[in-house]
Design a protein around this motif. Structure first.
Motif, mmCIF file in Angstrom:
data_model
loop_
_atom_site.group_PDB
_atom_site.id
_atom_site.type_symbol
_atom_site.label_atom_id
_atom_site.label_comp_id
_atom_site.label_asym_id
_atom_site.label_seq_id
_atom_site.Cartn_x
_atom_site.Cartn_y
_atom_site.Cartn_z
ATOM 1 N N THR A 220 -13.960 -8.143 24.717
ATOM 2 C CA THR A 220 -13.011 -8.767 23.799
ATOM 3 C C THR A 220 -11.694 -8.010 23.745
ATOM 4 O O THR A 220 -10.655 -8.577 23.409
ATOM 5 C CB THR A 220 -13.605 -8.837 22.384
ATOM 6 N N ARG A 221 -11.708 -6.742 24.077
ATOM 7 C CA ARG A 221 -10.498 -5.921 24.125
ATOM 8 C C ARG A 221 -10.502 -5.093 25.403
ATOM 9 O O ARG A 221 -11.556 -4.851 25.999
ATOM 10 C CB ARG A 221 -10.424 -4.980 22.902
ATOM 11 N N HIS A 222 -9.311 -4.649 25.793
ATOM 12 C CA HIS A 222 -9.229 -3.799 26.971
ATOM 13 C C HIS A 222 -9.985 -2.499 26.721
ATOM 14 O O HIS A 222 -9.836 -1.865 25.672
ATOM 15 C CB HIS A 222 -7.769 -3.490 27.303
ATOM 16 N N ASP A 223 -10.799 -2.096 27.680
ATOM 17 C CA ASP A 223 -11.617 -0.896 27.530
ATOM 18 C C ASP A 223 -10.869 0.337 28.008
ATOM 19 O O ASP A 223 -10.251 0.322 29.076
ATOM 20 C CB ASP A 223 -12.919 -1.055 28.323
ATOM 21 N N ALA A 224 -10.922 1.397 27.220
ATOM 22 C CA ALA A 224 -10.243 2.639 27.582
ATOM 23 C C ALA A 224 -10.880 3.228 28.836
ATOM 24 O O ALA A 224 -12.108 3.268 28.959
ATOM 25 C CB ALA A 224 -10.330 3.635 26.441
ATOM 26 N N PRO A 225 -10.079 3.680 29.806
ATOM 27 C CA PRO A 225 -10.638 4.270 31.030
ATOM 28 C C PRO A 225 -11.482 5.498 30.722
ATOM 29 O O PRO A 225 -11.144 6.304 29.847
ATOM 30 C CB PRO A 225 -9.400 4.641 31.846
ATOM 31 N N LEU A 226 -12.571 5.634 31.425
ATOM 32 C CA LEU A 226 -13.437 6.795 31.283
ATOM 33 C C LEU A 226 -12.955 7.901 32.214
ATOM 34 O O LEU A 226 -12.651 7.651 33.382
ATOM 35 C CB LEU A 226 -14.875 6.409 31.641
ATOM 36 N N ALA A 227 -12.854 9.112 31.699
ATOM 37 C CA ALA A 227 -12.512 10.262 32.541
ATOM 38 C C ALA A 227 -13.721 10.582 33.418
ATOM 39 O O ALA A 227 -14.796 10.928 32.911
ATOM 40 C CB ALA A 227 -12.144 11.455 31.674
ATOM 41 N N LEU A 228 -13.559 10.460 34.726
ATOM 42 C CA LEU A 228 -14.688 10.598 35.633
ATOM 43 C C LEU A 228 -14.876 12.049 36.057
ATOM 44 O O LEU A 228 -13.918 12.717 36.461
ATOM 45 C CB LEU A 228 -14.463 9.717 36.869
ATOM 46 N N PRO A 229 -16.097 12.546 36.016
ATOM 47 C CA PRO A 229 -16.369 13.922 36.452
ATOM 48 C C PRO A 229 -16.322 14.037 37.965
ATOM 49 O O PRO A 229 -16.423 13.026 38.679
ATOM 50 C CB PRO A 229 -17.782 14.169 35.917
ATOM 51 N N THR A 243 -24.560 8.939 39.751
ATOM 52 C CA THR A 243 -23.716 9.399 38.645
ATOM 53 C C THR A 243 -23.049 8.220 37.947
ATOM 54 O O THR A 243 -22.984 8.163 36.711
ATOM 55 C CB THR A 243 -22.637 10.362 39.171
ATOM 56 N N ALA A 244 -22.548 7.275 38.731
ATOM 57 C CA ALA A 244 -21.883 6.104 38.141
ATOM 58 C C ALA A 244 -22.844 5.306 37.275
ATOM 59 O O ALA A 244 -22.481 4.845 36.180
ATOM 60 C CB ALA A 244 -21.313 5.228 39.247
ATOM 61 N N ARG A 245 -24.078 5.159 37.717
ATOM 62 C CA ARG A 245 -25.065 4.422 36.919
ATOM 63 C C ARG A 245 -25.358 5.143 35.608
ATOM 64 O O ARG A 245 -25.472 4.514 34.552
ATOM 65 C CB ARG A 245 -26.352 4.250 37.726
ATOM 66 N N ARG A 246 -25.440 6.450 35.684
ATOM 67 C CA ARG A 246 -25.693 7.228 34.455
ATOM 68 C C ARG A 246 -24.528 7.091 33.488
ATOM 69 O O ARG A 246 -24.718 6.892 32.277
ATOM 70 C CB ARG A 246 -25.923 8.698 34.823
ATOM 71 N N LEU A 247 -23.295 7.173 34.005
ATOM 72 C CA LEU A 247 -22.121 7.048 33.148
ATOM 73 C C LEU A 247 -22.022 5.648 32.539
ATOM 74 O O LEU A 247 -21.623 5.491 31.379
ATOM 75 C CB LEU A 247 -20.860 7.355 33.958
ATOM 76 N N ALA A 248 -22.371 4.643 33.326
ATOM 77 C CA ALA A 248 -22.313 3.271 32.818
ATOM 78 C C ALA A 248 -23.295 3.071 31.674
ATOM 79 O O ALA A 248 -22.999 2.370 30.699
ATOM 80 C CB ALA A 248 -22.609 2.289 33.948
ATOM 81 N N ARG A 254 -17.779 -1.206 31.709
ATOM 82 C CA ARG A 254 -16.356 -1.582 31.725
ATOM 83 C C ARG A 254 -15.473 -0.340 31.683
ATOM 84 O O ARG A 254 -14.470 -0.241 32.400
ATOM 85 C CB ARG A 254 -16.038 -2.509 30.563
ATOM 86 N N ARG A 255 -15.806 0.621 30.849
ATOM 87 C CA ARG A 255 -15.032 1.863 30.802
ATOM 88 C C ARG A 255 -15.119 2.605 32.128
ATOM 89 O O ARG A 255 -14.132 3.205 32.589
ATOM 90 C CB ARG A 255 -15.525 2.760 29.659
ATOM 91 N N LEU A 256 -16.296 2.572 32.729
ATOM 92 C CA LEU A 256 -16.469 3.212 34.043
ATOM 93 C C LEU A 256 -15.547 2.583 35.077
ATOM 94 O O LEU A 256 -14.841 3.292 35.812
ATOM 95 C CB LEU A 256 -17.926 3.085 34.490
ATOM 96 N N MET A 257 -15.514 1.251 35.136
ATOM 97 C CA MET A 257 -14.675 0.572 36.120
ATOM 98 C C MET A 257 -13.196 0.813 35.849
ATOM 99 O O MET A 257 -12.399 0.945 36.778
ATOM 100 C CB MET A 257 -14.977 -0.926 36.137
ATOM 101 N N GLU A 258 -12.806 0.890 34.593
ATOM 102 C CA GLU A 258 -11.410 1.203 34.265
ATOM 103 C C GLU A 258 -11.059 2.628 34.700
ATOM 104 O O GLU A 258 -9.914 2.913 35.046
ATOM 105 C CB GLU A 258 -11.156 1.022 32.769
#
Length: 433
Positions: A220-229, A243-248, A254-258
């Motif tokens: 419903t709103r733009h998701d803030a980008p996640l700082a990726l390790p 790692t991506a699956r764990r973060l998601a 959505r934050r992961l993709m941003e």
């Protein structure tokens, strides 16, 4: 650059990529000639639709055609269509097409004689000259291939098979009660279902793809980008995926993709050809459905069709397809090896753009002459970091560029407006006198 090159830049393709490049070049004082098959300059396939239900797949606030004026599209909506001027909303693509046309016309008025439009099909590139099917030749100081997205190529037109759903009146033959088979379950399938619904269709659809995945919805709103390790960005693909699956799971996909969005190009460029091929073979379907999302209201419509039994999605590999005067049929093999026979009054090819640089003009001749070569990934022409076409020996051509979707082998994410906009700015810096 010096003023030693009085000739214009020749842009082959007048959709978003070509038209907006011409506008930016003109704003920098550089003349161009834009050549397009139709006279719908600025629209391309995506923005030629007149259907209100066809909405942008990116929020209006991120759809400015001008890099240094991020609110340009929303400001245009506010002035002309205030009911659609929500920066967080997904405006009709028809309105975006009008915005692009207005922008192109405004630049032409402010910078007369710097943009020339030519309607025709480019069949060859001879040195720095674009050769049209009519025999007309347009010479320039550089040539940019911005040919956009071609029609699907999976199915052969004929009988009850609709090979190009975007062709004029292609879906008009589908009657309200007809069931349909749809090859592909991505964005093109979504658009086709909306077109069928708008013409009063009330039949059932079976969408078929290798993985059976549907495009995901925006929040419903733009998701803030996640700082990726670091472990999400380097190392073996399998480890990065874990790692991506764990973060998601922890932070939301959505934050992961941003988080990946601004660095996707860097990751693609850093990847080896082996890693790229592995990504394309195993991960691309999941990347596509999460990266290229649909508006929440469109996702609700799809959910309604599924809930009512009017849309089913199947995963499998098409073994064969046939068409008679009254129906179309195909054989589908599931991942377990089981075969299924399906039939319906119509089969519609929604497998997405049928890019094939090896056979389509004018790139096929460029490859045959050694002026271009295919990328090892198989995604299209091999380009350098500037978007220049590489010759058969790997040397970049000094004056032949590719922009937009056909440049995906080099830039991967080069389909959405925010990504193409960046490439337009880079090309403008390079080509403006």
């Amino acid at each position: 650059m010096s003023n030693a090159f009085p000739l214009p830049v020749v842009i082959v393709g007048g959709g978003f990529s070509g038209a907006m490049l011409a506008a930016r070049l003109a704003e920098r004082g550089q003349a161009s000639v834009v050549i397009d098959r139709s006279d719908a300059f600025g629209l391309g396939v995506a923005y030629s639709t007149a259907l209100a239900a066809h909405r942008l797949n990116v929020r209006a606030g991120r759809m400015s055609a001008v890099a240094d004026r991020p609110a340009d599209f929303v400001d245009w909506l506010t002035a002309r269509h205030p009911d659609q001027a929500d920066p967080n909303g997904f405006a009709p693509r028809r309105l975006y097409g009008l915005y692009l046309r207005d922008r192109l016309a405004a630049v032409e008025e402010a910078r007369p004689d710097l943009i020339r439009r030519v309607t025709g099909a480019v069949v060859a590139v001879d040195g720095l000259t674009a050769v049209l099917a009519s025999g007309e030749r347009v010479e320039g100081r550089a040539i940019v291939l911005a040919t956009g997205n071609p029609a699907p190529r999976t199915a052969a037109q004929g009988g009850r098979i609709i090979a190009d759903p975007w062709a004029r009146q292609a879906l008009a033959r589908v009657q309200p009660g007809d069931d349909v088979l749809i090859l592909g379950a991505g964005l093109t399938m979504v658009d086709v279902l909306l077109m069928l619904e708008a013409q009063g269709w009330r039949g059932r659809a079976a969408a078929l793809s290798r993985r059976g995945l549907l495009p995901r919805a925006h929040g419903t709103r733009h998701d803030a980008p996640l700082a990726l390790p670091p472990e999400a960005l380097t190392g073996p693909l399998s480890a990065r995926l874990a790692t991506a699956r764990r973060l998601a799971k922890t932070h939301g996909w959505r934050r992961l993709m941003e988080g990946y969005r601004p660095i996707t190009l860097d990751l693609w460029r850093a990847a080896t050809e082996v890693e790229r091929r592995r990504f394309l073979r195993h991960l691309r379907p999941w990347w596509d459905v999460h990266r290229h999302r649909i508006a929440p209201e469109i996702a609700d419509e799809l959910d309604g069709l599924i809930a009512s039994g009017r849309l089913t999605v199947r995963a499998g590999r098409v073994l064969a397809m046939e068409s008679t005067d009254t129906s179309a049929s195909l054989r589908l093999a599931t991942r377990g090896g089981t075969e299924h026979a399906l039939s319906a009054p119509w089969l519609i090819d929604c497998t997405g753009p049928g890019h094939d640089a090896a056979t389509a003009p004018p790139t096929a001749a460029l490859i045959a002459s050694g002026r271009a070569r295919l990328a090892a990934s198989g995604l299209g022409l091999d380009l350098d970091a500037e978007g220049r076409v590489r010759h058969a020996d790997g040397a970049p051509d000094p004056a032949l560029y590719v922009l937009g979707p056909p440049a995906r082998a080099a830039f991967w994410e080069t389909v959405a407006v925010p990504d193409i906009r960046q490439r337009i700015e880079a090309l403008t810096e390079r080509l403006a006198i």
